[in-house]
Design an enzyme around this catalytic site. Structure first.
Site, PDB file in Angstrom:
ATOM      1  CD1 TRP A   1       8.615-109.407  -2.771  1.00 27.89           C
ATOM      2  CD2 TRP A   1       9.765-108.352  -1.160  1.00 27.89           C
ATOM      3  NE1 TRP A   1       7.717-108.980  -1.815  1.00 27.89           N
ATOM      4  CE2 TRP A   1       8.393-108.331  -0.830  1.00 27.89           C
ATOM      5  CE3 TRP A   1      10.674-107.732  -0.304  1.00 27.89           C
ATOM      6  CZ2 TRP A   1       7.912-107.727   0.345  1.00 27.89           C
ATOM      7  CZ3 TRP A   1      10.204-107.131   0.860  1.00 27.89           C
ATOM      8  CH2 TRP A   1       8.840-107.136   1.173  1.00 27.89           C
TER       9      TRP A   1
ATOM     10  CE  LYS B   1       5.259-112.674   2.309  1.00 25.11           C
ATOM     11  NZ  LYS B   1       6.377-112.185   1.521  1.00 25.11           N
TER      12      LYS B   1
ATOM     13  CG  ASP C   1      12.907-114.329  -1.921  1.00 25.22           C
ATOM     14  OD1 ASP C   1      12.197-115.174  -1.344  1.00 25.22           O
ATOM     15  OD2 ASP C   1      12.743-113.092  -1.784  1.00 25.22           O
TER      16      ASP C   1
HETATM   17  C1  LIG Z   1       7.340-111.116   1.656  1.00 19.76           C
HETATM   18  C2  LIG Z   1       8.542-111.345   0.836  1.00 19.76           C
HETATM   19  C3  LIG Z   1       9.809-110.906   1.259  1.00 19.76           C
HETATM   20  C4  LIG Z   1      10.038-110.152   2.550  1.00 19.76           C
HETATM   21  O1  LIG Z   1       9.872-111.004   3.617  1.00 19.76           O
HETATM   22  P1  LIG Z   1      10.195-110.533   5.109  1.00 19.76           P
HETATM   23  O2  LIG Z   1      10.169-111.849   5.848  1.00 19.76           O
HETATM   24  O3  LIG Z   1       9.104-109.607   5.522  1.00 19.76           O
HETATM   25  O4  LIG Z   1      11.519-109.898   5.131  1.00 19.76           O
HETATM   26  C5  LIG Z   1      10.888-111.181   0.448  1.00 19.76           C
HETATM   27  N1  LIG Z   1      10.746-111.844  -0.710  1.00 19.76           N
HETATM   28  C6  LIG Z   1       9.534-112.270  -1.147  1.00 19.76           C
HETATM   29  C7  LIG Z   1       9.432-112.999  -2.439  1.00 19.76           C
HETATM   30  C8  LIG Z   1       8.403-112.036  -0.390  1.00 19.76           C
HETATM   31  O5  LIG Z   1       7.205-112.442  -0.829  1.00 19.76           O
END
Ligand SMILES: *Cc1c(COP(=O)(O)O)cnc(C)c1O
Length: 360
Positions: A101, A195, A171
Site C-alpha cells: 500500500w 478494515k 495511511d
Molecule cells: C485496504 C487498504 C488500502 C486500499 O483501500 P481501498 O479503500 O480499497 O482503496 C490502502 N491502504 C491500506 C493500509 C489498506 O489496508
C-alpha cells in the site's frame, strides 16, 4: 448457518450490535418512515447523523479544533492521488516503503512530482519496519508519507518516523481507532473504513487546517480538492450516506466499550493469545520481526504450502473464514480487528493446536 468467525482483512467483521441496530432501523429510521438509504443528505435527520458521527470520532481520537474531519469516497486508494495533488507545493515528497500500500501510494505520487523512497523493508519481504530515526529527508519535502499498519505483511510502526519537522501523512486504514493516537503528530491521518470502522465506500481524512488551501496542483478536479469538502462539511455533493451512518454507530459502540484506551487493552490481549501460541508452536510460525508485530493483522505459515492449504480448508469447514494469506505472501493471515471477539481468537488457537497435533 449462524455467523462465522470472520478473519478477513477487509471488508471485515463489524460489531454484531451495530448490525442488529441497523437492521432494526432499516425500514423506518427513528420515525421518519424511511431508511437512511432513502433519505436526502440535506434532511434534518441526516444532518444529525453526520454531525453526531463527526463529534463522536472527535471525542474518541481527541481531535484538536484545528483539524478537519472529512468523510469522502474513492477508498484509501484515491488518497494516493489526492495527497500529492493537494500537498505537493514544492512537488517533492518522501515515502517510507513498508509494503504494497505504501508502494502504491509512492508510485501514484510520482505522477505529480518527485516522490522519493527514503527507506524500505522490501529486502526482507516487508517483514519489519525500517529504522526511521535519522532518514535523509529532503529540505524541500512537502511531507513524509507512511502506511502505519501494513495490512498484508502484519507490521506496525510502534514509533513514528522522525520527519525532521516535515508534515507527516499516514495511511491508518487497518489500525484506525484500534488504539489512542496523538493527532497533533500528524498533518494528515486517513483510512478507508472497511478494515476496522465500517462498510466499504467511506474514507475518513483528518487533516490540519493549514494544509487545506486553494493552492492545489494545476488540473486538480474539484472533487479531489480537500478545500471544497472542508468548506462544505463533507456535503459538497452526496456523501456515502449509509456508510457514514454505520461508521457513526461503530463510534458509539467504541464509546460504550470505553473508548480507545479500553479497545487497545482488548486488542493487546487478543493479539497476545495468538502470538504466544505462534511463538511456542512447532508447526506454525509468525512471519514478522517481533518488535514490529501488528495488533490487527497476524500473518503466519507452516513452511509447507500443502499444509497451509489443508489448514485453511479445514479451518473454513470449522467456521473460521478468510484465513488465507494475501496472494503475494502466501500462508495464512488472521485479521483480528476491534470487532473480532476474544472468543474468536481463543477458538482459533484451540483449532490450531488440534490441527498441529493431528498433523504432526
Ligand atoms: C485496504 C487498504 C488500502 C486500499 O483501500 P481501498 O479503500 O480499497 O482503496 C490502502 N491502504 C491500506 C493500509 C489498506 O489496508
Amino acid at each position: 448457518m449462524g455467523r462465522v468467525y470472520n478473519f478477513s482483512a477487509g471488508p471485515a467483521v463489524l460489531p454484531e450490535e451495530v448490525l442488529k441496530e441497523a437492521a432494526e432501523e432499516m425500514l423506518d429510521y427513528k420515525g421518519t418512515g424511511m431508511s437512511v438509504m432513502e433519505m436526502s443528505h440535506r434532511s434534518k435527520a441526516y444532518e444529525e447523523i453526520i454531525q453526531t458521527a463527526e463529534q463522536d470520532i472527535r471525542d474518541l481520537m481527541n481531535i484538536p479544533d484545528n483539524y478537519k474531519v472529512l468523510f469522502l469516497q474513492g477508498g484509501a486508494s484515491q488518497q494516493f492521488a489526492m495527497i500529492p495533488m493537494n500537498l505537493m507545493k514544492n512537488r517533492k515528497a518522501d515515502y517510507i516503503i513498508t509494503g504494497q500500500w505504501a508502494k502504491k501510494a509512492w508510485q501514484e505520487a510520482q505522477i505529480y512530482g518527485e516522490a522519493k523512497a527514503i527507506a524500505s523493508s522490501a529486502d526482507k519481504t516487508f517483514s519489519y519496519i525500517p529504522d526511521c530515526s535519522d532518514l535523509p529527508i529532503d529540505d524541500d519535502a512537502d511531507y513524509v508519507y507512511i502506511c502505519e499498519n501494513n495490512t498484508i505483511y502484519g507490521t506496525k510502526f510502534k514509533t513514528l518516523p522522525n520527519t525532521k519537522g516535515k508534515t507527516l501523512v499516514a495511511d491508518v486504514s487497518s489500525c484506525f481507532l484500534s488504539e489512542p493516537v496523538d493527532v497533533t503528530k500528524y498533518g494528515v491521518i486517513y483510512g478507508g473504513v472497511q478494515k476496522n470502522v465500517g462498510p466499504a465506500g467511506v474514507v475518513i481524512v483528518i487533516i490540519r487546517e493549514d494544509l487545506i488551501t486553494e493552492d492545489t496542483l494545476p488540473g486538480t478536479p474539484t472533487m479531489l480538492k480537500y478545500k471544497i469538502h472542508a468548506d462544505n462539511n463533507s456535503l459538497y455533493n452526496t456523501p456515502p450516506a449509509y456508510g457514514i451512518y454505520i461508521c457513526g454507530k461503530v463510534f458509539k459502540w467504541l464509546k460504550k466499550q470505553g473508548g480507545l484506551e479500553a479497545i487497545q487493552k482488548k486488542n493487546i490481549e487478543k493479539a497476545q493469545i495468538l502470538y504466544d501460541f505462534l511463538d511456542q508452536s512447532k508447526m506454525f510460525h509468525g512471519t514478522v520481526r517481533k518488535e514490529d508485530r501488528s495488533l490487527m493483522n497476524v500473518p503466519f505459515v507452516t513452511g509447507n504450502e500443502e499444509l497451509d492449504a489443508k489448514f485453511v480448508k479445514e479451518a473454513k469447514a470449522a467456521g473460521f473464514e478468510n484465513l488465507k494469506g494475501h496472494r503475494t505472501v502466501g500462508g495464512m493471515r488472521a485479521s483480528i480487528y476491534n470487532a473480532m471477539p476474544i472468543e474468536g481468537v481463543k477458538k482459533l488457537v484451540e483449532f490450531m493446536k488440534k490441527f498441529e497435533e493431528e498433523n504432526a
